[in-house]
Design an enzyme around this catalytic site. Structure first.
Site, short mmCIF file in Angstrom:
data_model
loop_
_atom_site.label_atom_id
_atom_site.label_comp_id
_atom_site.label_asym_id
_atom_site.label_seq_id
_atom_site.Cartn_x
_atom_site.Cartn_y
_atom_site.Cartn_z
N TYR A 1 13.01 -5.24 -9.32
CA TYR A 1 12.86 -5.78 -10.68
C TYR A 1 14.26 -6.05 -11.22
O TYR A 1 15.05 -5.13 -11.42
CB TYR A 1 12.13 -4.79 -11.61
CG TYR A 1 11.74 -5.45 -12.92
CD1 TYR A 1 10.42 -5.79 -13.19
CD2 TYR A 1 12.70 -5.78 -13.87
CE1 TYR A 1 10.06 -6.42 -14.38
CE2 TYR A 1 12.36 -6.42 -15.06
CZ TYR A 1 11.04 -6.73 -15.30
OH TYR A 1 10.69 -7.37 -16.48
N GLU B 1 22.38 -1.73 -12.23
CA GLU B 1 22.31 -0.38 -12.81
C GLU B 1 21.65 -0.42 -14.19
O GLU B 1 21.79 0.52 -14.98
CB GLU B 1 23.72 0.21 -12.93
CG GLU B 1 24.41 0.47 -11.60
CD GLU B 1 24.26 1.91 -11.09
OE1 GLU B 1 24.05 2.82 -11.91
OE2 GLU B 1 24.36 2.11 -9.87
N LYS C 1 18.67 -0.08 -15.30
CA LYS C 1 17.69 0.93 -15.70
C LYS C 1 18.18 2.35 -15.45
O LYS C 1 17.91 3.25 -16.27
CB LYS C 1 16.37 0.71 -14.96
CG LYS C 1 15.26 1.59 -15.49
CD LYS C 1 13.91 1.06 -15.18
CE LYS C 1 12.82 2.00 -15.65
NZ LYS C 1 11.51 1.61 -15.17
#
Ligand SMILES: Cc1ncc(COP(=O)(O)O)c(C=O)c1O
Length: 445
Positions: free
Chosen positions: A144, A245, A247
């Site tokens: 995602y 990075e 999330k």
């Protein structure tokens, strides 16, 4: 304004919420968030919920952190212009310096500032194409990277859901030791690395984009050393790497960057979500040779907005001042231990494949008992709904994995409470406490 009108404006949820575009809704239960503080969210009736998602990790240092409130209040009071595209703004320049100092491995660094994780990834990918003069992107199944444009079109979860994939993107399997695509956890990483080697040999790859942990894809933690080898292989092949990075970065995994667990040194790092302390801001940190060109080719009016920049500077300060890297590592351990103990107490260990995580990035993998670990999507849907009824906000990812990513400032008392409620919710959901009718309109993912 009459009292009646004021009351109506104060409680706009039902009509206004129905009219909020369905295309931007991902609802799991009927939460109304009227205010937030620390790790708590309060609804219109004053009921408090412990937020184990931290608003999809965007409230990484908690809601309404006093340092953020002070910085934002000051910045909006003296609002220094609107964004950085046509003016140098001191607070924005300060943020750029703060960020550069955090990534000493990047040579001659530049910082692209954006409004969301999506645009940081989108711009990073596009500029890698410009820089290399190549088109092909390597991404991963179940990844995602964003909800729009190229970032969406290289996202495995979207492609699996029917979104058209970017035609020049190749999706490799992400090495999942729990559900190995090779059938053997020992060989997943080697298999992917071998495939990557073959792809890189074609000489047409513009960039590789990867999450250090696949979070929305089901909280998949790759084998130790995998990320480093990917980055190193790409470097040898002259292919820029983008480590996303957005999330799980900024201390959440118990290191400042999730890729620090592997001592990887990616070409470009993208940040978002918690960087803004509740306001929208993102960043891509990478070398000037990639991020500088073409000039004026990634213009968003509000990018580098001084209020968001002030908030982000406060977030970075708080991470240091409150020792949140170490705290995330310790709280994560406590949370995992508490979840294991609560699972035993509630008698639900047979529906839990595993409880995995790094720091405060934790997944509880729900399965049908005795069915070879088949994902129990229905139980996940009902468990998060039941948890909400019991006063805890959490969502699921990968269809069946309860995702626990609270604010890094979560207290020990809240950790223990959280673990109890989560496992109680699983037990009660399993026992039929939530009906299909109740969750019918909350389709989730
Ligand atoms: C790893 C990752 N990258 C990028 C994004 C996109 O960020 P945003 O929704 O802020 O645009 C997300 C959002 O969930 C994410 O999880």
């Amino acid at each position: 304004m009459t009292d009646a009108v004021r009351r109506r404006l104060d409680r706009p949820a039902a009509l206004g919420d129905r009219a909020l575009a369905g295309s931007e809704k991902l609802r799991f239960f009927p939460l109304v968030a009227a205010s937030g503080h620390g790790c708590l969210v309060t609804d219109e009736d004053g009921r408090e919920y412990l937020d184990l998602s931290a608003g999809w990790t965007a409230a990484g240092i908690g809601y309404a952190h006093p340092e953020v409130v002070a910085a934002v209040t000051d910045a909006i009071t003296h609002q220094a212009y609107t964004g950085g595209i046509s003016a140098s703004i001191p607070v924005t320049s300060g943020l750029v310096e703060d960020l550069i100092s955090r990534f000493p491995h990047v040579e001659n660094p530049r910082v692209y500032l954006g409004n969301s994780g999506t645009d940081a990834n989108d711009v990073a990918l596009r500029l890698c194409r410009e820089y290399t003069g190549r088109q092909r992107i390597i991404s991963f199944e179940n990844s995602y990277h964003g909800g729009l444009g190229l970032a969406m079109a290289v996202s495995g979860v979207h492609v699996a859901a029917g979104v058209a994939a970017d035609p020049d993107t190749t999706f490799l399997p992400y090495p999942d030791p729990v559900r190995p695509h090779t059938g053997n956890p020992q060989t997943v990483a080697e298999d992917v690395l071998a495939r990557l080697h073959t792809e890189l040999e074609r000489g047409d790859v513009a960039a590789l984009i990867i999450e250090p942990i696949q979070s929305d894809g089901g909280l998949v933690i790759p084998p130790a050393g995998f990320l480093r080898r990917v980055v190193d292989m790409c470097q040898v092949a002259g292919v820029p790497t983008i480590v996303d990075e957005v999330k799980v970065g900024l201390a959440r995994t118990g290191r400042f960057n999730a890729f620090d667990h592997d001592q990887a040194a990616p070409t470009i790092v993208t940040l978002g979500k918690s960087l803004g302390g509740g306001l929208p801001i993102s960043a891509a940190i990478g070398p000037a040779v990639i991020l500088d060109q073409p000039v004026a080719s990634a213009l968003l009016t509000m990018a580098g907005n001084p209020v968001c920049a002030a908030s982000a500077r406060a977030v970075l300060r708080v991470i240091d001042d409150e020792g949140l890297v170490l705290r995330a590592a310790e709280s994560g351990e406590r949370m995992r231990a508490a979840l294991h103990a609560a699972a035993q107490r509630e008698g639900v260990t047979d529906v839990i494949r595993d409880i995995r995580g790094l720091g405060l990035t934790i997944g509880v993998d729900l399965v049908h008992p005795g069915d070879g670990g088949a994902r129990d999507v229905d139980l996940a849907r009902k468990s998060v709904y039941r948890a909400w009824q019991l006063g805890v906000i959490l969502y699921y990812v990968g269809g069946n994995v309860l995702e626990i990513t609270p604010g890094l400032i979560i207290s020990d008392e809240h950790i223990d409470f959280a673990a109890d409620v989560v496992m109680r919710a699983v037990r009660e959901a399993r026992a039929g406490a939530v009906t299909n009718d109740e969750i019918a309109s909350y389709t989730g993912w």
